[in-house]
Design a protein around this motif. Structure first.
Motif, PDB file in Angstrom:
ATOM      1  N   SER A  95      51.360  73.103   4.955  1.00 56.19           N
ATOM      2  CA  SER A  95      51.004  74.342   4.266  1.00 56.19           C
ATOM      3  C   SER A  95      52.261  75.078   3.827  1.00 56.19           C
ATOM      4  O   SER A  95      53.325  74.938   4.441  1.00 56.19           O
ATOM      5  CB  SER A  95      50.182  75.254   5.171  1.00 56.19           C
ATOM      6  N   ARG A 126      39.432  85.394  18.841  1.00 53.47           N
ATOM      7  CA  ARG A 126      39.903  85.303  17.455  1.00 53.47           C
ATOM      8  C   ARG A 126      39.596  86.608  16.710  1.00 53.47           C
ATOM      9  O   ARG A 126      40.429  87.148  15.981  1.00 53.47           O
ATOM     10  CB  ARG A 126      39.206  84.116  16.787  1.00 53.47           C
ATOM     11  N   ASP A 156      51.680  75.281  11.297  1.00 50.72           N
ATOM     12  CA  ASP A 156      50.595  74.966  10.370  1.00 50.72           C
ATOM     13  C   ASP A 156      51.095  73.886   9.405  1.00 50.72           C
ATOM     14  O   ASP A 156      51.438  74.175   8.259  1.00 50.72           O
ATOM     15  CB  ASP A 156      50.193  76.254   9.624  1.00 50.72           C
ATOM     16  N   HIS A 161      42.462  89.139  15.189  1.00 49.86           N
ATOM     17  CA  HIS A 161      42.586  89.468  13.760  1.00 49.86           C
ATOM     18  C   HIS A 161      42.325  90.947  13.487  1.00 49.86           C
ATOM     19  O   HIS A 161      42.909  91.517  12.568  1.00 49.86           O
ATOM     20  CB  HIS A 161      41.690  88.564  12.920  1.00 49.86           C
ATOM     21  N   ALA A 189      38.408  84.855   6.007  1.00 50.83           N
ATOM     22  CA  ALA A 189      39.554  84.610   5.118  1.00 50.83           C
ATOM     23  C   ALA A 189      39.091  84.435   3.684  1.00 50.83           C
ATOM     24  O   ALA A 189      38.076  83.784   3.420  1.00 50.83           O
ATOM     25  CB  ALA A 189      40.293  83.358   5.568  1.00 50.83           C
ATOM     26  N   GLU A 190      39.851  85.048   2.797  1.00 52.64           N
ATOM     27  CA  GLU A 190      39.571  84.838   1.380  1.00 52.64           C
ATOM     28  C   GLU A 190      40.693  83.953   0.858  1.00 52.64           C
ATOM     29  O   GLU A 190      41.880  84.244   1.075  1.00 52.64           O
ATOM     30  CB  GLU A 190      39.583  86.184   0.658  1.00 52.64           C
ATOM     31  N   TYR A 191      40.336  82.845   0.203  1.00 49.02           N
ATOM     32  CA  TYR A 191      41.363  81.939  -0.297  1.00 49.02           C
ATOM     33  C   TYR A 191      41.782  82.382  -1.690  1.00 49.02           C
ATOM     34  O   TYR A 191      40.951  82.563  -2.566  1.00 49.02           O
ATOM     35  CB  TYR A 191      40.861  80.501  -0.288  1.00 49.02           C
ATOM     36  N   ARG A 223      44.970  93.249  11.610  1.00 46.24           N
ATOM     37  CA  ARG A 223      44.563  94.049  10.446  1.00 46.24           C
ATOM     38  C   ARG A 223      44.897  95.526  10.649  1.00 46.24           C
ATOM     39  O   ARG A 223      45.376  96.194   9.747  1.00 46.24           O
ATOM     40  CB  ARG A 223      43.057  93.869  10.242  1.00 46.24           C
ATOM     41  N   HIS A 251      44.298  81.131  14.070  1.00 44.29           N
ATOM     42  CA  HIS A 251      45.140  82.059  13.296  1.00 44.29           C
ATOM     43  C   HIS A 251      44.624  82.279  11.877  1.00 44.29           C
ATOM     44  O   HIS A 251      45.200  83.063  11.125  1.00 44.29           O
ATOM     45  CB  HIS A 251      46.591  81.565  13.301  1.00 44.29           C
ATOM     46  N   THR A 252      43.550  81.579  11.494  1.00 45.07           N
ATOM     47  CA  THR A 252      42.937  81.826  10.186  1.00 45.07           C
ATOM     48  C   THR A 252      41.913  82.949  10.354  1.00 45.07           C
ATOM     49  O   THR A 252      41.002  82.835  11.182  1.00 45.07           O
ATOM     50  CB  THR A 252      42.218  80.547   9.688  1.00 45.07           C
ATOM     51  N   PRO A 253      42.020  84.049   9.599  1.00 47.79           N
ATOM     52  CA  PRO A 253      41.066  85.155   9.788  1.00 47.79           C
ATOM     53  C   PRO A 253      39.627  84.691   9.595  1.00 47.79           C
ATOM     54  O   PRO A 253      39.363  83.849   8.725  1.00 47.79           O
ATOM     55  CB  PRO A 253      41.469  86.154   8.691  1.00 47.79           C
TER      56      PRO A 253
END
Ligand code: FAD
Length: 384
Positions: free
Chosen positions: A359, A12, A356, A16, A96-98, A20, A91-93
């Protein structure tokens, strides 16, 4: 994750980092290795693909740890397929920043809608699709029957029929289930594919207070979780905000609040009563939520000055979101749902049968796939 798919964390991370640094080959290679690890993964003697998420948790955690996850997660532990959920997590970094849109999430459908009308599209409100049939007439291969609704969403009893060459149903599972279909509209897989995802219920209770009493408890903004029936709450950010998302149960936790369904709505003499345009909240639910909030924060606060209740309906005909069930051939089912009438020009664009589910990225990704696969639209620059 490591217990279910050995190497998950490292792959993962590599995936990512490649995304990036805009190294597509690196991302593709990490994803391929992750997929290979998933194919080999076994849970309690069964391939991961066939396992449910609770089975994966039970294989990795002891009884107390399971209880801790259930009590503190905020969301009820879902019973859907593990492989699909692990994919979402992959697939979520990792960091992750929401974020949310500065003008609120509703600005997204509003912007899409203005662009649609700007391009010559027309919207007819109060039309509920209730039937699709094939027609031999020249105007188009499909006949759509709409029930006309009044401003409160009630059926007026009037029906309108139109013919269409191409139909795109932008609907989730519940409304699709309710549409009556004439013979041979959908393929033989239709009913089974509809059930490949599992509906999840959710409700929200918003409360406004005459003062943000939670600040005195050291809480400014953000989220709390609890094993009380409130399950999770959000404190609205901003200077003088006195607003709370006071209860946000999902899954089986929602059933607790059903006992308040039949009671009167919450009224505050001289208060705002309900948020503008918001559905009224049952008085019993507001009183009990207030009591739980006070217990949770160890305070004595004045009762709320306004309340609003949002229920996304009860499965099987309505739900808040959906999860893939275990053991589904997800890519095949999703492809069939995007074109459920082979040879015909009928498509489903939804947040259900996607990589996903439940979403906005899943929904928009599904719409993009249909536009590119069946309407020859080019890939937009904002897709990764
Ligand atoms: C509580 C909650 C929290 C969420 N949080 C997030 C989040 O944090 N991040 C995220 O990305 N996503 C989130 N989602 C999911 C996201 O809101 C959905 O994926 C998205 O709104 C789906 O859009 P849609 O257009 O496919 O479906 P919908 O928004 O469900 O739209 C379907 C439309 O079809 C209409 N309709 C229904 N039946 C008929 C009919 N027979 N004829 C005509 N029209 C009909 C409905 O009135 C509705 O307007 C959340 C959802 C919920 C419920």
């Amino acid at each position: 994750m490591e217990a279910a798919v050995p190497g998950f964390g490292r792959l993962r991370e590599i995936y990512h980092r490649a995304v990036r640094d805009q190294r597509p080959a690196g991302a593709v290679s990490a994803q391929a290795r992750y997929r290979a690890a998933c194919r080999k993964a076994m849970v309690q003697g069964e391939p991961l693909e066939k396992a449910s998420w609770p089975q994966v948790l039970a294989a990795a955690l002891d009884r107390e740890a399971l209880r801790l996850v259930a009590d503190t997660g905020g969301y009820d532990v879902h019973t859907g397929g593990a492989a699909a959920w692990i994919d979402v997590l992959f697939h979520t970094p990792p960091l992750a920043e929401y974020v949310t849109l500065s003008c609120g999430m509703q600005s997204l459908p509003r912007a899409l809608h203005s662009a649609f009308e700007g391009a010559g599209g027309r919207t007819r409100w109060g039309h509920r699709l209730c039937r699709i049939a094939l027609t031999e007439r020249a105007e188009g291969p499909y006949e759509l029957t709409f029930a006309l609704e009044d401003r409160m969403g009630r059926d007026t009893g009037h029906r309108k029929r139109i013919q269409a060459d191409t139909v795109v149903l932008a609907l989730p599972q519940g409304p699709l289930r309710r549409i009556e279909a004439g013979p041979e509209v959908f393929s033989r897989f239709w009913r089974e594919d509809l059930e490949a995802v599992e509906p999840v219920r959710a409700v929200k209770l918003f409360l406004a207070y005459d003062e943000p009493w939670w600040r005195a408890c050291g809480v400014e903004t953000g989220r709390s979780t609890t094993d009380l029936p409130l399950r999770q709450l959000w404190y609205a950010p901003g200077g003088a905000s006195r607003l709370l998302l006071a209860a946000y149960p999902s899954g089986p936790s929602t059933a607790f609040w059903d006992r308040f369904d039949t009671g009167p709505s919450y009224q505050v003499p001289g208060g705002m009563g309900a948020f503008r345009a918001g559905p009224a909240a049952p008085a019993g639910a507001v009183d009990y939520a207030h009591e739980l909030l006070c217990r949770m924060h160890r305070v004595r606060a004045h009762p709320p000055v306004a309340a609003c209740w949002q229920d996304w309906g009860r499965p099987p005909y309505s739900a808040a979101w959906h999860m893939w069930r275990a053991g589904q051939a997800r890519e095949e089912v999703a492809a069939r749902m995007r074109a459920p009438a082979p040879g015909g020009s009928l498509h489903v664009v939804s947040d259900c049968w996607t990589v996903d589910p439940g979403s906005i990225p899943g929904t928009l990704g599904c719409a993009e796939q249909v536009l590119q696969e069946y309407f020859a639209l080019p890939r937009p620059p904002w897709t990764s």
